[in-house]
Design a protein around this motif. Structure first.
Motif, PDB file in Angstrom:
ATOM      1  N   PHE A   1      29.878  -7.093  35.887  1.00 10.62           N
ATOM      2  CA  PHE A   1      29.405  -8.109  34.824  1.00 10.62           C
ATOM      3  C   PHE A   1      28.594  -8.880  35.951  1.00 10.62           C
ATOM      4  CE2 PHE A   1      29.497 -11.923  32.016  1.00 10.62           C
ATOM      5  CZ  PHE A   1      28.703 -11.604  30.870  1.00 10.62           C
ATOM      6  N   ILE A   2      27.483  -9.794  35.243  1.00  5.79           N
ATOM      7  CA  ILE A   2      26.491 -11.371  35.890  1.00  5.79           C
ATOM      8  C   ILE A   2      26.191 -11.829  34.304  1.00  5.79           C
ATOM      9  CG2 ILE A   2      24.869 -12.084  37.317  1.00  5.79           C
ATOM     10  CD1 ILE A   2      24.660  -8.926  38.003  1.00  5.79           C
ATOM     11  N   LEU A   3      26.378 -13.397  34.582  1.00  5.13           N
ATOM     12  CA  LEU A   3      26.318 -14.465  33.174  1.00  5.13           C
ATOM     13  C   LEU A   3      24.942 -14.802  33.718  1.00  5.13           C
ATOM     14  CD1 LEU A   3      27.312 -15.217  31.045  1.00  5.13           C
ATOM     15  CD2 LEU A   3      27.789 -16.710  31.807  1.00  5.13           C
ATOM     16  N   HIS A   4      23.749 -15.115  33.011  1.00  9.15           N
ATOM     17  CA  HIS A   4      22.621 -15.832  34.067  1.00  9.15           C
ATOM     18  C   HIS A   4      22.567 -17.174  33.551  1.00  9.15           C
ATOM     19  CE1 HIS A   4      21.047 -11.897  35.857  1.00  9.15           C
ATOM     20  NE2 HIS A   4      21.668 -11.499  35.411  1.00  9.15           N
ATOM     21  N   LEU A   5      23.397 -17.827  33.765  1.00  8.39           N
ATOM     22  CA  LEU A   5      23.488 -19.200  33.229  1.00  8.39           C
ATOM     23  C   LEU A   5      23.977 -19.958  34.479  1.00  8.39           C
ATOM     24  CD1 LEU A   5      25.524 -19.467  29.894  1.00  8.39           C
ATOM     25  CD2 LEU A   5      22.841 -19.430  30.296  1.00  8.39           C
ATOM     26  N   PRO A   6      23.692 -21.517  34.745  1.00  9.14           N
ATOM     27  CA  PRO A   6      24.573 -22.571  35.801  1.00  9.14           C
ATOM     28  C   PRO A   6      25.869 -22.345  35.932  1.00  9.14           C
ATOM     29  CG  PRO A   6      22.534 -22.931  34.174  1.00  9.14           C
ATOM     30  CD  PRO A   6      22.473 -21.651  34.088  1.00  9.14           C
ATOM     31  N   ALA A   7      26.509 -22.866  36.691  1.00  9.80           N
ATOM     32  CA  ALA A   7      28.510 -22.618  36.545  1.00  9.80           C
ATOM     33  C   ALA A   7      28.278 -23.832  35.623  1.00  9.80           C
ATOM     34  CB  ALA A   7      28.414 -22.951  37.503  1.00  9.80           C
TER      35      ALA A   7
ATOM     36  N   LEU B   1      19.465 -21.049  23.853  1.00  9.50           N
ATOM     37  CA  LEU B   1      18.231 -19.924  24.523  1.00  9.50           C
ATOM     38  C   LEU B   1      17.566 -19.889  23.613  1.00  9.50           C
ATOM     39  CD1 LEU B   1      22.422 -18.099  24.842  1.00  9.50           C
ATOM     40  CD2 LEU B   1      21.214 -19.619  26.414  1.00  9.50           C
ATOM     41  N   SER B   2      16.822 -18.946  24.876  1.00 14.17           N
ATOM     42  CA  SER B   2      15.345 -19.074  23.519  1.00 14.17           C
ATOM     43  C   SER B   2      15.265 -17.885  23.942  1.00 14.17           C
ATOM     44  CB  SER B   2      14.056 -19.723  24.494  1.00 14.17           C
ATOM     45  OG  SER B   2      14.643 -19.029  26.319  1.00 14.17           O
ATOM     46  N   LYS B   3      14.311 -17.261  23.054  1.00 17.57           N
ATOM     47  CA  LYS B   3      14.326 -15.843  22.602  1.00 17.57           C
ATOM     48  C   LYS B   3      13.665 -14.758  23.184  1.00 17.57           C
ATOM     49  CE  LYS B   3      13.631 -14.399  17.674  1.00 17.57           C
ATOM     50  NZ  LYS B   3      12.868 -14.493  16.166  1.00 17.57           N
ATOM     51  N   GLY B   4      14.327 -13.926  23.416  1.00 16.58           N
ATOM     52  CA  GLY B   4      13.679 -12.704  25.077  1.00 16.58           C
ATOM     53  C   GLY B   4      14.456 -13.256  26.350  1.00 16.58           C
ATOM     54  N   TYR B   5      15.453 -14.227  26.477  1.00 16.66           N
ATOM     55  CA  TYR B   5      16.441 -14.686  27.808  1.00 16.66           C
ATOM     56  C   TYR B   5      17.082 -13.591  28.129  1.00 16.66           C
ATOM     57  CZ  TYR B   5      18.708 -17.439  30.714  1.00 16.66           C
ATOM     58  OH  TYR B   5      20.044 -17.988  31.679  1.00 16.66           O
ATOM     59  N   LEU B   6      16.926 -13.250  29.348  1.00 16.32           N
ATOM     60  CA  LEU B   6      18.488 -11.653  29.836  1.00 16.32           C
ATOM     61  C   LEU B   6      19.611 -13.224  29.716  1.00 16.32           C
ATOM     62  CD1 LEU B   6      19.053  -9.425  30.234  1.00 16.32           C
ATOM     63  CD2 LEU B   6      18.193  -9.577  32.725  1.00 16.32           C
ATOM     64  N   LEU B   7      20.833 -12.330  29.204  1.00 13.04           N
ATOM     65  CA  LEU B   7      21.884 -13.509  29.498  1.00 13.04           C
ATOM     66  C   LEU B   7      22.711 -13.162  29.995  1.00 13.04           C
ATOM     67  CD1 LEU B   7      23.319 -16.471  28.560  1.00 13.04           C
ATOM     68  CD2 LEU B   7      24.753 -14.576  25.967  1.00 13.04           C
ATOM     69  N   ALA B   8      22.821 -12.236  30.078  1.00 13.34           N
ATOM     70  CA  ALA B   8      24.188 -11.414  30.859  1.00 13.34           C
ATOM     71  C   ALA B   8      23.577  -9.835  31.077  1.00 13.34           C
ATOM     72  CB  ALA B   8      24.966 -11.160  30.089  1.00 13.34           C
ATOM     73  N   GLU B   9      24.334  -9.376  32.162  1.00 12.03           N
ATOM     74  CA  GLU B   9      24.060  -7.593  32.368  1.00 12.03           C
ATOM     75  C   GLU B   9      25.156  -7.130  33.154  1.00 12.03           C
ATOM     76  OE1 GLU B   9      20.438  -6.756  35.261  1.00 12.03           O
ATOM     77  OE2 GLU B   9      20.625  -9.091  35.424  1.00 12.03           O
ATOM     78  N   ASP B  10      25.171  -6.187  32.374  1.00 13.50           N
ATOM     79  CA  ASP B  10      27.015  -5.417  33.111  1.00 13.50           C
ATOM     80  C   ASP B  10      26.639  -3.246  33.508  1.00 13.50           C
ATOM     81  OD1 ASP B  10      29.373  -5.241  33.362  1.00 13.50           O
ATOM     82  OD2 ASP B  10      29.966  -5.828  31.665  1.00 13.50           O
ATOM     83  N   ALA B  11      27.046  -3.088  33.690  1.00 16.23           N
ATOM     84  CA  ALA B  11      27.375  -2.426  34.667  1.00 16.23           C
ATOM     85  C   ALA B  11      26.705  -0.848  33.381  1.00 16.23           C
ATOM     86  CB  ALA B  11      28.949  -1.376  34.923  1.00 16.23           C
TER      87      ALA B  11
ATOM     88  N   THR C   1      20.409  -9.454  25.473  1.00 15.04           N
ATOM     89  CA  THR C   1      19.167 -10.277  25.432  1.00 15.04           C
ATOM     90  C   THR C   1      18.952 -11.170  24.473  1.00 15.04           C
ATOM     91  OG1 THR C   1      17.836  -8.405  27.127  1.00 15.04           O
ATOM     92  CG2 THR C   1      17.061 -10.164  25.982  1.00 15.04           C
ATOM     93  N   ILE C   2      18.435 -12.984  24.011  1.00 16.73           N
ATOM     94  CA  ILE C   2      18.307 -13.087  23.031  1.00 16.73           C
ATOM     95  C   ILE C   2      17.746 -12.861  22.164  1.00 16.73           C
ATOM     96  CG2 ILE C   2      18.501 -15.657  22.742  1.00 16.73           C
ATOM     97  CD1 ILE C   2      20.997 -15.132  24.120  1.00 16.73           C
TER      98      ILE C   2
END
Ligand SMILES: O=C(O)CCC(=O)N[C@@H](CCC(=O)O)C(=O)O
Ligand SMILES: [Zn+2]
Length: 340
Positions: free
Chosen positions: A272-278, A286-296, A302-303
């Protein structure tokens, strides 16, 4: 002051009081029930019919709410506050409070509504005990049941103080309770739209209480909470306890911000990866189309929602748990409009 007024001191020291029941100068009864648990019963003839559960320390490092409950209880024990409500004070996770940690083995606030049955360890036992304490407290029929579970958050927030309102199928959120929360200083309320495993969801769902998680600011150690302003909440709680609360009939909800949960982001694997600063703040947009997180398994978050914001982002949670919530603006539609 009565020894039982020092529930926090007793709890932090892991001590059981010699005397389990004490009466204040006004005849208010304090009864120690278990570690971190104390019941207050109004003096004879003073009970106005409210059963009020006040909990804090479900996360041991969230100390501002613990200090707030400590002040309220001490004022009751000194007969400065004259309760007309039955009150159950609960310090949720004494072990974690002693070490200043969120939890000892696992997050206590993910073990309610029966979830503790499939776990073991100190938090699972405590969740079971807290459910029983709450159940026994909210046992009498024909009384008003209210529960505030007080927290502070891991990170800063664009909206400092807000409440989370649990969900139960067929039950309508109350406008009166929203007005009361607003009067208590909450600038926003997040309306849940599915059942959950947190403490307030248990008392709401299983025990019929009006119940809320309240977020009051950023979590800091004991004695370092000058930045967490709980004045409005503290004043309102005293009024609720003494039954002197001003009428909510004319209260406007115009500037109370409402949100609902669009999606919960569940972490499924160590990939799991969260694409946000700590240091991202709660309620960041969060803007539309933003990739927020990814997982296995090519899972991507995506927002898609308009006006989306993030709260409680935390990629460090255990697999299977909530790693954040995508929320969106909501309206008063579907809210019970009655206000006595
Ligand atoms: O700051 C964070 O990430 C968590 C703050 C916190 O403890 N929040 C509660 C909310 C409970 C609810 O959903 O009603 C929690 O996560 O347990
Ligand atoms: Zn918390």
């Amino acid at each position: 002051m009565l020894a039982l007024g020092k529930l926090l001191e007793l709890t932090l020291a892991g001590r059981e009081p010699a005397q389990k029941i004490q009466l204040t100068a006004d005849g208010v009864r304090l009864r120690w029930l278990s570690e971190g648990a104390l019941e207050v019963t109004p003096a004879q003839g003073q009970d106005d019919g409210l059963d009020l559960l006040l909990s804090a320390g479900i996360h041991g490092n969230e100390t501002a709410p613990i200090e707030l409950l400590d002040r309220l209880l001490q004022s009751i024990a000194r007969a400065e506050i004259k309760p007309r409500a039955r009150i159950l004070f609960l310090f949720g996770n004494p072990g974690a409070m002693r070490t200043g940690a969120r939890f000892v083995e696992e997050d206590l606030n993910r073990l309610f509504n029966g979830r503790h049955e499939s776990s073991s360890g100190p938090e699972a036992l405590r969740a079971c005990e807290l459910e029983h304490l709450a159940q026994a407290f909210f046992n009498a029929p024909d009384r008003t049941r209210l529960h505030y579970d007080l927290h502070t958050a891991i990170r800063g927030s664009k909206i400092e103080q807000f409440a989370l309102y649990p969900y139960k199928e067929g039950r309508v959120h109350s406008r009166r309770e929203l007005a009361r929360l607003h009067a208590a200083g909450m600038a926003a309320v997040l309306l849940q739209n599915k059942p959950s495993i947190v403490f307030s969801a248990y008392t709401y769902d299983q025990l019929g209480a009006e119940a809320f998680t309240l977020e009051l600011g950023k979590a800091r150690p004991f004695g370092q909470n000058a930045g967490v302003n709980v004045e409005r909440l503290e004043r309102r709680l005293k009024q609720i306890i003494e039954s002197t609360e001003p009428s909510l009939a004319d209260a406007s909800l115009e500037d109370l911000q409402l949100f609902s949960v669009a999606r919960e982001v569940i972490k499924h694997s160590e990939a799991f990866i969260l694409h946000l600063p700590a240091d991202v703040e709660n309620f960041s947009e969060l803007s539309k189309g933003y990739l927020l997180a990814e997982d296995a398994g090519n899972t991507r978050w995506t927002i898609e929602e308009k006006g989306a914001r993030i709260i409680f982002p935390n990629p460090k949670v255990k697999n299977g748990l909530r790693a954040g919530m995508i929320i969106e603006p909501a309206t008063l539609k579907g809210i019970d409009q009655s206000v006595e």
